[in-house]
Design a protein around this motif. Structure first.
Motif, short mmCIF file in Angstrom:
data_model
loop_
_atom_site.label_atom_id
_atom_site.label_comp_id
_atom_site.label_asym_id
_atom_site.label_seq_id
_atom_site.Cartn_x
_atom_site.Cartn_y
_atom_site.Cartn_z
N PRO A 313 -33.98 112.49 40.53
CA PRO A 313 -33.56 111.12 40.97
C PRO A 313 -33.55 110.21 40.07
N GLY A 314 -32.33 109.58 39.51
CA GLY A 314 -32.50 108.43 38.51
C GLY A 314 -32.72 109.20 37.25
N SER A 315 -32.56 110.35 36.85
CA SER A 315 -32.95 110.99 35.74
C SER A 315 -34.58 110.64 35.29
N ALA A 316 -35.32 110.51 36.32
CA ALA A 316 -36.72 109.79 36.00
C ALA A 316 -37.34 110.99 35.07
N MET A 317 -37.46 112.21 35.22
CA MET A 317 -38.33 113.11 34.43
C MET A 317 -37.63 113.08 33.13
N LEU A 318 -36.33 113.22 32.86
CA LEU A 318 -35.72 113.26 31.72
C LEU A 318 -36.19 112.06 30.68
N LEU A 319 -36.03 110.83 31.39
CA LEU A 319 -36.47 109.30 30.67
C LEU A 319 -37.84 109.56 30.43
N ALA A 320 -38.78 109.91 31.10
CA ALA A 320 -40.10 109.94 31.08
C ALA A 320 -40.54 110.89 29.63
N PHE A 321 -39.67 111.87 29.65
CA PHE A 321 -39.95 112.85 28.76
C PHE A 321 -39.45 112.02 27.36
N LEU A 322 -38.32 111.64 27.28
CA LEU A 322 -37.97 110.87 26.00
C LEU A 322 -38.83 109.90 25.56
N ASP A 323 -39.15 108.89 26.67
CA ASP A 323 -39.79 107.62 26.33
C ASP A 323 -41.10 107.94 25.76
N GLY A 324 -41.79 109.01 26.02
CA GLY A 324 -43.31 109.29 25.59
C GLY A 324 -43.21 110.24 24.63
N LEU A 325 -42.12 110.93 24.08
CA LEU A 325 -42.15 111.85 23.07
C LEU A 325 -42.57 111.39 21.60
#
Length: 403
Positions: A313-325
């Motif tokens: 939902p909302g690409s939440a996991m995708l964005l969390a991965f990118l933001d913390g990488l």
């Protein structure tokens, strides 16, 4: 998951062949027959479906057309006949529902949403054919298989009688067979054994990409650590260990996935190098030479535990991965994002939005490896989403900090 509501139904307990001369009568020879019994039993649904409000008993005398009319009107059928007859009735209901193909939408996204609505309606209607699991998870129907082991794997140890949908039970039985036999993984020259409710690695192209991509400089030479975020069955963590990573931290937030990954790690004999742990906020503490993430590929809301491996939902996991990488990489390290472009073909996300998310997270693309899907649905011309599936490409994006 729903299991806190009761199902109530009334069942006729009169004998089919009265024993003449032995029954009590009303004084005129008319026998006094037992009154129907009312049963109340807990309802359980792994997908969170509410308990049906109206339930009647059905058996092999029930015709498919009559059953279809009842379930479409919201009346559930508690099956008391032959187990194979119940499966035949479920297939007959499915055939009738499959005639209701939704019209294509004006856009691929609209077609996708209509398709999901139709599939959701189909699941709800087919979920109205019910069976009773006894207090040992057994199924007391003629010609029924022994489902106790499968139900214990999916539901936990038995506590009491439970009512479940036959459709869900068949999924539980199928998952038990996948778990028992395992899924062959050529990149490991071994099998991965998925548990119920954990996404199975049947799409081999993404596993092959992780097995073939060149390792970053930080992962060669000195002992190196890798993170596998959202590990699921643990298949990618196992591939990383197979490729020589000294330490792999595999994370997930699902208790089912954690148990499944630990089981597979133990089966493969790599428990000394792969540590499976609850992810908390996705990332474990520390830094790694390589961070791998295979998030759900479609930005939409899941409706069941298995769908959590498909919808984000909302690409939440995708964005969390990118933001913390960037903050979790060692110097010279990389993040590997495994992602299908199906969302782009369906109009749910654009390539510009994806690349913009890379830029916003301070990341650059080192390289991209692509693979075409090999699953049967990619060539199924009857699928309403066939055009999008036929054009789909799965990619491994090699990402590194922009500076």
């Amino acid at each position: 998951m729903s299991d806190h509501t009761d199902i109530t139904w009334t069942e006729d307990v009169r004998p089919t062949k009265p024993r003449r001369g032995r029954e009590a009568d009303h004084g005129d020879g008319t026998p006094v027959l037992p009154a129907p019994l009312t049963h109340t039993t807990p309802w359980h649904s792994e997908s969170g479906l509410p308990a049906p409000r109206r339930v009647i008993v059905a058996d092999d005398r029930m015709k498919a057309d009559a059953a279809y009319r009842l379930v479409c009107e919201g009346t559930a059928l508690l099956w008391r006949g032959d187990y194979q007859g119940a499966r035949q009735l479920l297939r007959a209901l499915g055939r009738r529902l499959d005639r209701l193909t939704p019209k294509p939408g004006a856009t691929p996204a609209e077609t996708f949403h209509r398709h999901r609505q139709a599939r959701g309606h189909r699941a709800r209607v087919l979920g109205m054919l019910l069976v009773v699991l006894e207090d040992d998870h057994g199924l007391a129907l003629r010609r029924a298989p022994d489902v106790r082991a499968a139900c214990t794997e999916a539901y936990g140890p038995p506590r009491h009688r439970t009512v479940v949908s036959l459709r869900e039970l068949l999924g539980v039985i199928g998952a038990h067979e996948w778990r028992r036999k395992g899924v062959p993984i050529p990149a490991l020259d071994a099998r991965i054994h998925p548990h119920y409710g954990v996404f199975s690695p049947v799409r081999g192209e993404y596993v092959d990409l992780v097995g073939e991509a060149p390792l970053p400089a930080a992962a060669e030479g000195a002992p190196a650590t890798a993170f596998d975020l959202g590990t699921g069955t643990g298949v990618l963590a196992a591939v990383l260990a197979h490729r020589g990573l000294d330490r792999v931290v595999a994370t997930d937030s699902s208790p089912r996935a954690l148990a499944c990954a630990r089981d597979n790690v133990e089966r493969l004999g790599i428990g000394d190098r792969v540590h499976v742990t609850d992810s908390g906020d996705l990332y474990p503490t520390g830094r790694a030479a390589l961070v791998v993430c295979n998030p759900p590929w479609l930005p939409a809301r899941p409706t069941s535990s298995v769908e959590q491996g498909v919808y984000d939902p909302g690409s939440a996991m995708l964005l969390a991965f990118l933001d913390g990488l960037a903050e979790h990489l060692e110097p010279g390290g990389e993040g590997w994002l495994i992602l299908s472009d199906l969302a782009e073909h369906l109009g749910l996300r654009t390539r510009d939005e994806l690349v913009g998310a890379f830029d916003a997270a301070g990341l650059r693309v080192v390289d991209r490896l692509d693979a075409k899907p090999r699953h049967p649905r990619a060539s199924d011309t009857t699928d309403p989403l066939h055009a999008a599936r036929a054009a789909e490409v799965t990619s491994l994006w090699r990402l590194a900090p922009a500076s």
